[in-house]
Design an enzyme around this catalytic site. Structure first.
Site, PDB file in Angstrom:
ATOM      1  N   LYS A  88      -2.470  65.962  50.282  1.00 55.17           N
ATOM      2  CA  LYS A  88      -3.542  65.350  51.082  1.00 55.17           C
ATOM      3  C   LYS A  88      -4.888  65.764  50.475  1.00 55.17           C
ATOM      4  O   LYS A  88      -5.174  66.968  50.329  1.00 55.17           O
ATOM      5  CB  LYS A  88      -3.408  65.841  52.523  1.00 55.17           C
ATOM      6  CG  LYS A  88      -4.064  64.963  53.552  1.00 55.17           C
ATOM      7  CD  LYS A  88      -3.691  65.427  54.953  1.00 55.17           C
ATOM      8  CE  LYS A  88      -4.298  64.574  56.036  1.00 55.17           C
ATOM      9  NZ  LYS A  88      -4.065  65.132  57.371  1.00 55.17           N
TER      10      LYS A  88
HETATM   11  O1  G3P Z   1      -4.702  64.750  60.660  1.00 53.12           O
HETATM   12  C1  G3P Z   1      -5.992  64.230  60.778  1.00 53.12           C
HETATM   13  C2  G3P Z   1      -6.329  63.600  62.091  1.00 53.12           C
HETATM   14  O2  G3P Z   1      -5.224  62.955  62.621  1.00 53.12           O
HETATM   15  C3  G3P Z   1      -7.048  64.488  63.054  1.00 53.12           C
HETATM   16  O3  G3P Z   1      -7.058  64.023  64.359  1.00 53.12           O
HETATM   17  O4  G3P Z   1      -7.559  64.276  66.781  1.00 53.12           O
HETATM   18  O5  G3P Z   1      -8.436  65.973  65.141  1.00 53.12           O
HETATM   19  O6  G3P Z   1      -9.395  63.701  65.231  1.00 53.12           O
HETATM   20  P1  G3P Z   1      -8.177  64.519  65.429  1.00 53.12           P
END
Ligand code: G3P
Length: 217
Positions: free
Chosen positions: A87
């Site tokens: 990633k």
């Molecule tokens: O993995 C990255 C992403 O899905 C993060 O999600 O909820 O922290 O904005 P969030």
């Protein structure tokens, strides 16, 4: 549509895997820290533990922000397990790293994508997955689903192979709407995945079937 779970919590990953609908896992440094996993050795072991639970792709994020660092880290992560997807953040050196890994046949996930221009660059660099963060766009009064729609259009115009991985999914309707638009993958919490089960008429209907069955016997 592939379902990935967005967590580093082994219990939740196991539960999603047992449900039988899981296609992979995404993690990020914040999710690893949330589980109290720190230090390179422990983090790497955790990635392998995750790979041993699920059958599909497991995204492991580099911490470096320079090309050489990302290459070194990405190669080491990819060597941990065949299911690892490297990633990489959407920055200038990240684009170069995506191209490097794509040429080497190593799968990549371009993260922190917030515009269709960024998604176009990631596809040009040969990213396996592109991760638009829809929830974080919603948090900033911008409809994250519009971005998924735009990227779908751009990728379909040129038949790019990069898969749209809708990330930062927060709830069940995000999943349903991403499916309507044609996102290739969504990654979200277990609660959003299990939320797809819910309908009061299912519960009412089942209760009636069971009570009628009892009456008939
Ligand atoms: O993995 C990255 C992403 O899905 C993060 O999600 O909820 O922290 O904005 P969030």
């Amino acid at each position: 549509m592939k379902f990935f779970i967005d967590t580093a919590n082994l219990e939740q990953i196991r539960e999603a895997q047992l449900l039988g609908v899981l296609d992979g896992v995404t993690t990020n440094p914040s999710l690893m820290a949330k589980e109290g996993i720190t230090g390179e050795k422990n983090i790497n072991k955790h990635y392998v533990d995750i790979c041993n639970i699920v059958d599909g792709d497991v995204s492991a994020e580099v911490i470096s922000v320079d090309f050489d660092g990302m290459i070194k880290e990405g190669n080491a992560l990819a060597a941990l397990h065949p299911q690892i997807v490297v990633k990489i953040p959407m920055i200038e050196d990240g684009i170069k790293a995506l191209k490097y890994f794509s040429d080497k046949g190593i799968k990549t996930n371009c993260t922190l994508v917030f515009s269709s221009g960024q998604a176009l660059l990631a596809a040009k660099a040969g990213a396996t997955y592109v991760s638009p963060f829809i929830g974080r766009l919603d948090d900033n009064s911008t409809d994250g689903l519009d971005l998924i729609e735009d990227i779908r259009l751009v990728y379909d115009n040129y038949a790019f192979h990069t898969e749209i991985l809708a990330a930062s999914v927060r709830h069940t309707m995000h999943i349903v709407n991403c499916a309507k638009i044609g996102a290739d993958v969504m990654t979200g919490p277990l609660s959003a995945i299990k939320g797809l089960l819910n309908h009061p008429l299912t519960d009412i209907g089942l209760a009636k079937f069971l009570s009628d069955h009892k009456k008939g016997n």
